[in-house]
Design an enzyme around this catalytic site. Sequence first.
Site, mmCIF file in Angstrom:
data_model
loop_
_atom_site.group_PDB
_atom_site.id
_atom_site.type_symbol
_atom_site.label_atom_id
_atom_site.label_comp_id
_atom_site.label_asym_id
_atom_site.label_seq_id
_atom_site.Cartn_x
_atom_site.Cartn_y
_atom_site.Cartn_z
ATOM 1 N N SER A 1 0.829 -1.202 0.000
ATOM 2 C CA SER A 1 0.000 0.000 0.000
ATOM 3 C C SER A 1 0.863 1.252 0.000
ATOM 4 O O SER A 1 0.342 2.349 -0.132
ATOM 5 C CB SER A 1 -0.942 -0.004 1.194
ATOM 6 N N HIS B 1 -2.452 -3.104 -6.449
ATOM 7 C CA HIS B 1 -2.942 -2.730 -5.126
ATOM 8 C C HIS B 1 -4.457 -2.922 -5.047
ATOM 9 O O HIS B 1 -5.213 -2.187 -5.684
ATOM 10 C CB HIS B 1 -2.549 -1.267 -4.839
ATOM 11 N N GLU C 1 -5.450 -0.510 -8.073
ATOM 12 C CA GLU C 1 -4.522 0.557 -8.438
ATOM 13 C C GLU C 1 -3.307 -0.163 -9.049
ATOM 14 O O GLU C 1 -2.675 -0.989 -8.382
ATOM 15 C CB GLU C 1 -4.128 1.298 -7.150
ATOM 16 N N ASN D 1 -3.621 6.089 -0.987
ATOM 17 C CA ASN D 1 -3.239 6.440 0.380
ATOM 18 C C ASN D 1 -2.688 7.853 0.506
ATOM 19 O O ASN D 1 -2.749 8.442 1.576
ATOM 20 C CB ASN D 1 -2.258 5.404 0.927
HETATM 21 N N1 CAA Z 1 -16.205 -10.876 1.160
HETATM 22 C C1 CAA Z 1 -17.220 -10.959 0.313
HETATM 23 N N2 CAA Z 1 -18.279 -10.136 0.366
HETATM 24 C C2 CAA Z 1 -18.323 -9.211 1.355
HETATM 25 C C3 CAA Z 1 -17.283 -9.086 2.284
HETATM 26 C C4 CAA Z 1 -16.193 -9.956 2.171
HETATM 27 N N3 CAA Z 1 -15.138 -9.897 3.006
HETATM 28 N N4 CAA Z 1 -17.595 -8.080 3.134
HETATM 29 C C5 CAA Z 1 -18.782 -7.584 2.741
HETATM 30 N N5 CAA Z 1 -19.224 -8.267 1.656
HETATM 31 C C6 CAA Z 1 -20.390 -7.978 0.843
HETATM 32 C C7 CAA Z 1 -21.693 -8.266 1.473
HETATM 33 O O1 CAA Z 1 -22.119 -9.571 1.189
HETATM 34 C C8 CAA Z 1 -22.614 -7.235 0.826
HETATM 35 O O2 CAA Z 1 -23.049 -7.632 -0.464
HETATM 36 P P1 CAA Z 1 -24.358 -6.949 -1.165
HETATM 37 O O3 CAA Z 1 -24.008 -5.508 -1.402
HETATM 38 O O4 CAA Z 1 -24.540 -7.731 -2.423
HETATM 39 O O5 CAA Z 1 -25.471 -7.095 -0.195
HETATM 40 C C9 CAA Z 1 -21.720 -6.066 0.628
HETATM 41 O O6 CAA Z 1 -20.394 -6.559 0.638
HETATM 42 C C10 CAA Z 1 -21.912 -5.061 1.706
HETATM 43 O O7 CAA Z 1 -21.679 -5.696 2.956
HETATM 44 P P2 CAA Z 1 -22.567 -5.516 4.239
HETATM 45 O O8 CAA Z 1 -23.973 -5.184 3.901
HETATM 46 O O9 CAA Z 1 -22.317 -6.640 5.191
HETATM 47 O O10 CAA Z 1 -21.890 -4.313 4.947
HETATM 48 P P3 CAA Z 1 -21.841 -2.841 4.487
HETATM 49 O O11 CAA Z 1 -22.962 -2.439 3.633
HETATM 50 O O12 CAA Z 1 -21.598 -2.133 5.746
HETATM 51 O O13 CAA Z 1 -20.545 -2.779 3.568
HETATM 52 C C11 CAA Z 1 -18.223 -2.521 3.229
HETATM 53 C C12 CAA Z 1 -19.302 -3.228 4.027
HETATM 54 C C13 CAA Z 1 -18.248 -3.010 1.797
HETATM 55 C C14 CAA Z 1 -16.907 -2.921 3.890
HETATM 56 C C15 CAA Z 1 -18.472 -0.970 3.261
HETATM 57 O O14 CAA Z 1 -18.622 -0.549 4.580
HETATM 58 C C16 CAA Z 1 -17.381 -0.183 2.610
HETATM 59 O O15 CAA Z 1 -17.321 -0.037 1.414
HETATM 60 N N6 CAA Z 1 -16.460 0.395 3.445
HETATM 61 C C17 CAA Z 1 -15.310 1.132 2.987
HETATM 62 C C18 CAA Z 1 -14.233 0.154 2.634
HETATM 63 C C19 CAA Z 1 -12.987 0.835 2.197
HETATM 64 O O16 CAA Z 1 -12.830 2.029 2.161
HETATM 65 N N7 CAA Z 1 -12.009 -0.003 1.875
HETATM 66 C C20 CAA Z 1 -10.716 0.462 1.478
HETATM 67 C C21 CAA Z 1 -9.791 0.403 2.646
HETATM 68 S S1 CAA Z 1 -8.199 1.011 2.215
HETATM 69 C C22 CAA Z 1 -7.406 -0.344 1.596
HETATM 70 O O17 CAA Z 1 -7.907 -1.439 1.553
HETATM 71 C C23 CAA Z 1 -6.072 -0.154 1.010
HETATM 72 C C24 CAA Z 1 -4.983 0.420 1.771
HETATM 73 O O18 CAA Z 1 -3.918 0.510 1.179
HETATM 74 C C25 CAA Z 1 -5.030 0.833 3.169
#
Ligand code: CAA
Length: 282
Positions: A119, A140, A152, A190
């Site tokens: 990252s 990424h 990315e 990031n």
């Molecule tokens: N695997 C498979 N499916 C998953 C999952 C997983 N680990 N986690 C959630 N899901 C699916 C659910 O089944 C659900 O599917 P539908 O939309 O078809 O119903 C969907 O994702 C949404 O999940 P939930 O309803 O349980 O929960 P939510 O609506 O609160 O969404 C989330 C969860 C997708 C994590 C959402 O909160 C989100 O988008 N959060 C932001 C995530 C983000 O910013 N990620 C980037 C982090 S930074 C990074 O990764 C890189 C870095 O370098 C630091």
Amino acid sequence: MDIKAVGVIGAGTMGNGIAHVFARSGFSVVLCDVEQRFLERGLATITKNLEREVAKNKVTAEEKAAALKRIEGVTERGKLAECDVIVEAATEKFEIKTEIFRDLDRLARPEVILASNTSSISITKLAALTRRPEKVIGMHFFNPVPVMKLVEVIRGLATSQETFAAVRELAVKLEKTPVEVNDAPGFVSNRVLMPLLNEAMFAVMEGVATAEAVDEVFKLGMAHPMGPLTLADFIGLDVCLDIMRVMQEGLGDPKYRPCPLLIKMVDAGWLGRKSGRGFYRY
Ligand code: CAA
């Protein structure tokens, strides 16, 4: 380039998500970690997340079973020699990645692309550890990998157009959207996200608002799915701190200084969701 078998190093949160999406898209996957128990935990997570997708009618029960069958868990890195592409998703420490990239360069065929899910570590620096810098690239992914659409794709200084085109195509086969970025501290994701999270922490530290209030502002006012402090807990506060330090060092601008509250929380072992306590308790 005909890519059939993909190696993934690291069965943690990112590695198991990456193995999941490759297997779901029909690639055979060799998932490698240093200990059997890490592999077992990673494979259990993949199973659980595929079941979640079956419940949501995103994949069928047969597709789930076939995807799981395509993943082989190994502790011996030599097994990656048969792979056509290797994606490294090990711990975010340069010394660890140095050892891995040198070893992969020795064991993989010369035409094999070595991608890193880092990252923030410089792709150019990782590439320079190998005899194939034109075949080293950043791939990424975002957490949760099965859900987030972005990959990315980071070009190191020496990355060839052929390597870039192959990885872009690979991301499309995973039903992701590749976005091209040049190598720079924090890349784009990031570089822009972490100062937001860091500033949210300053707001809490200075008593401007509670963590809950800051998160409500972003969820309700900016339609973010998670507020910045919930997101920081989700990413891991140690990871956030490491990335801020890479940007502070690499860009030299004081605006990237990590929030003292972040440093203190990491010192306390409050790393977010994974340790049971961060800005919230889990
Ligand atoms: N695997 C498979 N499916 C998953 C999952 C997983 N680990 N986690 C959630 N899901 C699916 C659910 O089944 C659900 O599917 P539908 O939309 O078809 O119903 C969907 O994702 C949404 O999940 P939930 O309803 O349980 O929960 P939510 O609506 O609160 O969404 C989330 C969860 C997708 C994590 C959402 O909160 C989100 O988008 N959060 C932001 C995530 C983000 O910013 N990620 C980037 C982090 S930074 C990074 O990764 C890189 C870095 O370098 C630091």
